[in-house]
Scaffold this motif. Structure first.
Motif, short mmCIF file in Angstrom:
data_model
loop_
_atom_site.label_atom_id
_atom_site.label_comp_id
_atom_site.label_asym_id
_atom_site.label_seq_id
_atom_site.Cartn_x
_atom_site.Cartn_y
_atom_site.Cartn_z
N GLY A 121 102.92 9.35 4.20
CA GLY A 121 101.74 10.28 4.12
C GLY A 121 100.58 9.80 4.01
N ASP B 8 84.82 15.24 4.97
CA ASP B 8 85.99 15.38 6.02
C ASP B 8 85.58 14.86 7.35
OD1 ASP B 8 87.69 16.42 3.97
OD2 ASP B 8 87.21 18.41 4.43
N GLU C 235 98.73 13.15 5.64
CA GLU C 235 99.57 13.78 6.12
C GLU C 235 100.42 14.67 5.07
OE1 GLU C 235 101.33 10.22 7.91
OE2 GLU C 235 99.70 10.09 9.41
N GLY C 236 100.24 15.60 5.03
CA GLY C 236 100.74 16.44 3.76
C GLY C 236 99.93 17.19 2.76
N GLU C 237 100.50 17.90 2.09
CA GLU C 237 99.60 18.53 1.12
C GLU C 237 99.19 17.76 -0.18
OE1 GLU C 237 98.92 21.84 1.22
OE2 GLU C 237 99.92 21.53 3.29
N THR C 238 100.00 16.53 -0.55
CA THR C 238 99.57 15.82 -1.83
C THR C 238 98.84 14.51 -1.04
OG1 THR C 238 101.28 16.95 -2.99
CG2 THR C 238 100.40 15.05 -3.75
N ASN C 239 98.00 13.86 -1.62
CA ASN C 239 97.21 12.90 -1.35
C ASN C 239 98.10 11.66 -2.24
OD1 ASN C 239 95.75 10.44 -1.18
ND2 ASN C 239 93.88 11.52 -1.32
#
Length: 98
Positions: free
Chosen positions: A34, A86, A55-59
Motif C-alpha cells: 500500500g 496533496d 493505497e489504503g486508509e493507513t500510511n
C-alpha cells in the motif's frame, strides 16, 4: 498522492540524507503493502522532495521506526517550514510501477 518539499541547512543535508536512506532500508526490509514512495535530493544539495502514494486508509510510513526517527529532528534540520501538498498524477512514463 502527496508531495513534500523542504530545504535543510547546509550542515544538516548529509544527516537528512542518511536518515532518509534508513527509512528506505527499513521499507525494503519490511516491504509494506500500500505504499509507493521516493525521495529526491535536488542539485542545490540542500533541497529534498518526497513523493508518495498511499493505497489504503493507513500510511505504512507511520508504522516505520526509521521514519519516526527521521521525523524527530526534522525541525532542527530545516531552514524554513516544509511544504506538503496533496497531488494528482497527470501522467507518468515508467516512473511508477503499475
Amino acid at each position: 498522492m502527496f508531495v513534500v518539499r523542504y530545504e535543510t541547512g547546509a550542515e544538516a543535508a548529509e544527516e537528512n540524507q542518511r536518515l532518509v536512506r534508513q527509512v528506505f532500508a527499513q521499507l525494503n526490509e519490511d516491504r509494506p503493502d500500500g505504499l509507493r514512495y521516493a525521495t529526491f535530493r535536488l542539485a542545490d544539495g540542500v533541497s529534498f522532495v518526497h513523493v508518495g502514494i498511499v493505497e489504503g486508509e493507513t500510511n505504512p510510513l507511520t508504522e516505520s521506526a526509521a521514519f519516526e526517527e527521521f521525523q524527530k529532528g526534522i525541525g532542527e534540520r530545516l531552514v524554513a517550514p516544509l511544504d506538503r501538498s496533496d497531488a494528482t498524477l497527470v501522467g507518468s512514463y515508467r516512473l511508477l510501477a503499475d
